[in-house]
Scaffold this motif. Structure first.
Motif, short mmCIF file in Angstrom:
data_model
loop_
_atom_site.label_atom_id
_atom_site.label_comp_id
_atom_site.label_asym_id
_atom_site.label_seq_id
_atom_site.Cartn_x
_atom_site.Cartn_y
_atom_site.Cartn_z
N TRP A 1 36.34 40.90 38.71
CA TRP A 1 35.43 40.85 37.55
C TRP A 1 36.10 40.27 36.30
N LEU A 2 37.43 40.52 36.15
CA LEU A 2 38.12 40.05 34.95
C LEU A 2 38.24 38.52 34.97
N LYS A 3 38.62 37.98 36.16
CA LYS A 3 38.75 36.52 36.26
C LYS A 3 37.39 35.85 36.08
N LYS A 4 36.34 36.51 36.60
CA LYS A 4 35.00 35.95 36.45
C LYS A 4 34.62 35.90 34.97
N ALA A 5 35.00 36.98 34.24
CA ALA A 5 34.64 37.06 32.83
C ALA A 5 35.45 36.07 32.00
N MET A 6 36.75 35.93 32.33
CA MET A 6 37.61 35.09 31.49
C MET A 6 37.68 33.64 31.97
#
Ligand SMILES: [Zn+2]
Length: 341
Positions: free
Chosen positions: A270-275
């Motif tokens: 989720w973090l990579k998707k967000a950033m």
């Protein structure tokens, strides 16, 4: 123009024209030929006829003109020649045999290379053809292009496979109560009935290099034999093969003598998707080129054409290659289809 007058004019030009005038004539002739490209292709083909398309017999005589005014030939049927006695013209045995309206072919080839839909082609004021003719012409041109010998890939070669739903679009059995597959008809945009990969999916293998040369091959199933058969003869021995690590690609690299590099797909937490993923370094190895090609393939086949029949998938893969790398002139498409047919 009658033959005698044409001969006189040619002799006068040869004897009296300056080099500048000859160059001017060359430009004008090229322009006139480009305007009447299909007639020129047919005429060139007619002068090159050396054997019968029906029996490959070589005893051939001129045999008047056909309804379209084209030179007709007859294959001689004598005791010595062993011919079949049938008649034909310069187009017999090519993709263009018995095709009407040659004045529209180059316009059609231009539409085909730009990926125009049938609806728009039919609505176009310069194309006076029905939708059914537009569809048949599409496959007349694409079938020989799909059968041409694949290009040779070299340097950095990315290879991967993608999947399409097995489709029987347009199969008459759907309406006649004889469904070609044991399932209800599917509508554009719907998914496979079985979860995961199954016989309802058709794999398409792609190999693409950094010069944009590419091979797309519809396979019956994703197996080592089929992957090696599709790309084995086409990848140069000293290339670098970039793949996702499927064992078949290791076998392929070993078979052709290429260096094999494996790239894992990026982890999408989720973090990579967000950033967002870090930007790709120019020139770095990876699978970006083949993934981009598959995205264009999905766009053309699933979104623009709303799904195509699996039977015609190789033709549409040829169409994709044509759309991605359009020829400089429509006569190149016609010429390629002529040469392959
Ligand atoms: Zn013959």
């Amino acid at each position: 123009m009658d033959r005698a007058r044409f001969e006189t004019l040619t002799q006068e030009i040869a004897a009296q024209a300056t080099v500048e005038q000859l160059l001017d004539l060359e430009t004008r002739t090229a322009r006139l030929l480009a305007e009447r490209v299909s007639e020129a292709l047919v005429a060139r083909r007619t002068t090159a006829v050396r054997q019968c398309p029906h029996c490959s017999g070589t005893k051939i005589v001129r045999h008047g003109r056909d309804g379209g005014g084209r030179q007709r030939f007859r294959c001689l049927k004598t005791d010595e020649s062993h011919g079949c006695g049938r008649t034909f013209n310069g187009l017999s045995g090519t993709a263009f045999a018995r095709m009407r309206k040659p004045e529209l072919w180059s316009g059609y080839a231009r539409h085909l290379a730009s990926g125009t839909s049938l609806t728009k082609i039919v609505e176009c004021s310069d194309m006076a053809i029905s939708r059914h003719t537009a569809w048949r012409w599409r496959h007349r041109l694409l079938t020989p292009l799909a059968a041409t010998k694949p290009e040779r890939l070299g340097g950095v070669v990315e290879a991967d496979e993608t999947f399409f739903l097995r489709s029987f679009k347009g199969h008459r059995g759907w309406k006649r109560g004889k469904a070609p597959e044991n399932r209800p008809p599917r509508y554009p945009g719907s998914k496979a009935l079985l979860s995961g990969l199954s016989h309802q999916h058709v794999p398409v293998l792609t190999g693409i290099d950094r010069d944009g040369r590419c091979i797309d091959k519809r396979m019956d199933r994703r197996s080592t034999d089929q992957i090696v058969a599709a790309l084995g003869g086409a990848v140069a021995p000293d290339s670098v093969l970039c793949t996702d690590g499927l064992s078949a690609y290791a076998t392929l690299a070993k078979t052709v003598g290429a260096e094999h590099r494996v790239f894992d797909p990026p982890e999408d937490d989720w973090l990579k998707k967000a950033m967002g993923h870090p930007s790709r370094q120019k020139g770095a190895l990876g699978l970006g080129r083949v993934n981009g090609h598959h995205e264009r393939m999905k766009t053309l086949i699933n979104r623009v054409l709303r799904g195509v029949s699996t039977k015609f998938l190789p033709n549409y893969l040829a169409m994709l290659r044509l759309v991605c790398r359009p020829p400089s002139a429509p006569q190149d498409t016609l010429q390629a289809a002529f040469a392959a047919g």
